[in-house]
Structure formats: C-alpha cells, structure tokens
Design an enzyme around this catalytic site. Structure first.
Site, mmCIF file in Angstrom:
data_model
loop_
_atom_site.group_PDB
_atom_site.id
_atom_site.type_symbol
_atom_site.label_atom_id
_atom_site.label_comp_id
_atom_site.label_asym_id
_atom_site.label_seq_id
_atom_site.Cartn_x
_atom_site.Cartn_y
_atom_site.Cartn_z
ATOM 1 N N ARG A 238 43.473 -4.811 -54.699
ATOM 2 C CA ARG A 238 42.965 -2.430 -54.747
ATOM 3 C C ARG A 238 41.004 -4.003 -54.407
ATOM 4 O O ARG A 238 41.158 -4.220 -55.819
ATOM 5 C CB ARG A 238 43.228 -2.086 -54.938
ATOM 6 C CG ARG A 238 43.806 -1.418 -54.778
ATOM 7 C CD ARG A 238 44.000 -0.885 -53.790
ATOM 8 N NE ARG A 238 45.273 -0.281 -53.365
ATOM 9 C CZ ARG A 238 46.420 -1.299 -52.488
ATOM 10 N NH1 ARG A 238 46.132 -1.953 -52.097
ATOM 11 N NH2 ARG A 238 47.234 -0.137 -52.125
ATOM 12 N N GLU A 267 35.692 0.700 -49.213
ATOM 13 C CA GLU A 267 36.484 -0.465 -47.717
ATOM 14 C C GLU A 267 35.831 0.402 -46.368
ATOM 15 O O GLU A 267 36.269 1.443 -46.744
ATOM 16 C CB GLU A 267 37.995 -0.290 -47.484
ATOM 17 C CG GLU A 267 38.296 -1.929 -48.481
ATOM 18 C CD GLU A 267 39.250 -2.327 -48.275
ATOM 19 O OE1 GLU A 267 39.909 -1.257 -47.384
ATOM 20 O OE2 GLU A 267 40.288 -2.686 -49.367
ATOM 21 N N HIS A 286 41.694 -6.590 -45.068
ATOM 22 C CA HIS A 286 42.375 -6.064 -45.919
ATOM 23 C C HIS A 286 43.596 -6.036 -44.494
ATOM 24 O O HIS A 286 44.238 -5.216 -43.950
ATOM 25 C CB HIS A 286 42.233 -4.725 -45.804
ATOM 26 C CG HIS A 286 42.793 -4.084 -46.609
ATOM 27 N ND1 HIS A 286 42.410 -3.108 -47.576
ATOM 28 C CD2 HIS A 286 44.147 -4.478 -47.429
ATOM 29 C CE1 HIS A 286 43.949 -2.644 -48.383
ATOM 30 N NE2 HIS A 286 45.386 -2.919 -48.155
#
Length: 341
Positions: A238, A267, A286
């Site tokens: 994360r 993000e 990601h």
C-alpha cells in the site's frame, strides 16, 4: 423479472451471466471511477455493490444504503470500506484473497531486478540516443545473487517472495508482528529479525504488510537513515506505508540507492510530484495483480461473493462474518481484526 439490483463500479474481464440470472446489473462504463455522488445515488437503490479499492465506501455512503445487502470488493485489501459501519448495518462485505499471491510476488521480483539492474534507466538511455559504445562503468548496479533480502510482512505474498529468493541464493530475513513457526522458517530458508536490524543489514527491502494505523508512513526519515546507502526499497503493498516526502529526500540525497513502487500515496501519483523527477525511482500503476488469469479469477470470486450475499448464503470470502452472529443473535458484531506486519 430479476429479483435484485446490482451496481458494478467498473467494467470487468468476465461476463455477468450467472449474476444476471438473479439481478439487474448496471456497470459503470467509464475508465475513471464513478464520482462519489454517483456512488451515493446508486447505493440508495441497489441490493448489491461490486466495487474496487478506488471506490470510497465510507460511513455516510453505507448509512444511505437502505436496501444494500452485500458489498463485494474485487481486491484482497478493503481499507477503502468502513467495515464497522457495514457490520453495524448487517451488510456483508466480501473480498478476493489468495488468488493474487503469485502475480504480486512475480511483480515484486520484476521490480527488484529492474531496480537493481537499472532496466528502466537503460531503456531511457537507449531511446534518447545516448548509447554510442560499450562502457565499463555504464549503469552499474548491485548483484542480486547472494545479497540480503529483507521482507516486511510474511503473509502469503511475503512467503511467495521468499520462495523465489531461494533461486538467487539470497540470505532472507523477515520481520512480522508475530514470528512464524520454526518449520516454516526452515522450509523457506528465512531468519526472523527485528525491524531495526532488517533496515540496517538488508540490501533489498520489500514491503508486504497491510496498511493500518501502525504501518501508516512506517517508512519515513528515521527509517531511511538506518538503511544502507546502497539499499533498494520495493513496495507492492500500500502506498501510504511509505512517506512520499521522506522517500524523495532519501533518494535525492543518496541515503538509499533506488526504489521501485507499484503503489503510491496518493493514487494515481500527481504529475507535479517531485518523485517523478528522480531517475533512481521506478513507478508502475498498481499492476501487482495484472495478469490475465489473476484478474479474471478475482472478478469471478467477487461475483461469487455477491451472488451468495444476495441469496442469503455464506460468502465464500467474507471480511465481516460477525454479521452472521448478529443475525443469529450472538456476539456484538463489531470484533476487529488485528493487523500484522
């Protein structure tokens, strides 16, 4: 006539035939996530919600969802969902654990190797026309074979990363809140370490811990100061586990050599972020679970959770099984789960 109504917050790499047998399915067709206002309106009129990590499923949204029976998330993590609020409303929450272990471990190794051998820098160097001859000191990086790998968090993905490290004859140390059994340490060829020792001796550090209050900005100035100046940091867990400002300072000052991130805070990473100016940093969008087989299986699992919840059946992968206790009149329904790293 379909019995239920379902909203899916993104196009998925599967068809919805099984779900459409019991529900009217509306799928958000845009590339960007649905705005919060759209989510808020949708949950007021649906029985099931299939969402992603990018969707903020907070307390106000859950409290507005008067007909919602089940939230099914296409992800392992669920820190975007207010689990306590959902449990209080007896709304089941499902997720998709286990299936992305190998894909994420593979990407972790892709980033380790790309950062160590400066693959992205080499590609840019070639494309910009700077490759004019073979040079003895061009784009030198450290050996991976025989180096020390520090793994933070020894869940499924951390273990899979450790298994792959054996092929590189690495010394593998790990830190987790709870030490794993000796037979597992022996089978993986790993050693338990304190967090401080892991920071000090590792040539590569890879993060595989959940995000929690304890792990938020776990890597900041103090931690980078303890690491080797030759160290390489990898984060496929994360983004908020790493303080982005501290990472910029560490990379720009040479406190650590390089880093590779598949996750960022926030993000997507803002285009004005100073991190994007660094040559010694790799950032991917990601894509830890982005294999064809893995994403398809995740979607199938999310749909299976959704169908089970709509049919008042036990979810195959339930985040808050305390809801079942509540429905049976036992338990307080609000037990928390401890986070380990």
């Amino acid at each position: 006539m379909s019995q239920f109504k379902v909203f899916v917050t993104r196009r998925l790499p599967v068809d919805f035939t099984a779900l459409e047998q019991i529900a009217t399915v509306e799928v958000w067709q845009e590339r960007q996530p649905p705005p919060y206002e759209v989510l808020l309106e949708q949950v007021k009129q649906v029985d099931g919600l299939l969402c992603l990590l990018t969707d903020p499923i907070d307390r106000p949204l859950i409290e507005a969802a008067t007909t919602l029976k089940v939230i099914s998330q296409m992800a392992v993590g669920y820190d975007n969902i207010d689990i306590l609020a959902a449990t209080a409303r007896k709304i089941l929450v499902g997720h998709t654990p286990g299936v992305l272990t190998d894909a994420t471990a593979d990407l972790t190794w892709a980033l380790i190797m790309a950062a160590a051998r400066r693959v992205v820098e080499g590609d840019r160097f070639t494309r910009s026309g700077q490759w004019t001859t073979w040079e003895p000191d061009l784009l030198l990086g450290p050996n991976i074979t025989g180096a020390t790998l520090g793994i933070l968090g020894l869940g499924r993905i951390g273990q899979a990363v450790a298994q792959r490290a054996r092929g590189f004859a690495m010394r593998v140390i790990y830190h987790s809140r709870h030490r794993c059994p000796p037979d597992l340490e022996q089978s993986l060829g790993i050693e338990y370490s304190s967090f401080a020792h892991l920071l000090q001796v590792s040539d590569f550090i890879t993060i595989h811990t959940p995000l929690s209050e304890d792990t938020h900005h776990l890597f900041s100035d103090a931690q980078f100061e303890q690491m080797k100046s030759s160290a390489i940091l990898i984060n496929t867990a994360r983004g908020a586990i790493v303080d982005p400002d501290a990472l910029y300072r560490a990379l720009s000052r040479g406190q650590i050599a390089r880093a590779a991130l598949d996750v960022t805070e926030p993000e997507p990473i803002p285009m004005e972020s100073p991190l994007l100016t660094l040559d010694n940093l790799i950032i991917t969008p990601h894509i830890g679970s982005a294999s064809v087989q893995t994403r398809r299986k995740m979607a199938e699992m999310a749909i299976a959770n959704l169908i089970a919840g709509l049919n008042n059946q036990v979810l195959p992968n339930c985040v808050n099984p305390a809801v079942y206790s509540w429905e049976q009149g036992t338990g307080d329904g609000l037990q928390g789960s401890s986070t380990t790293f």
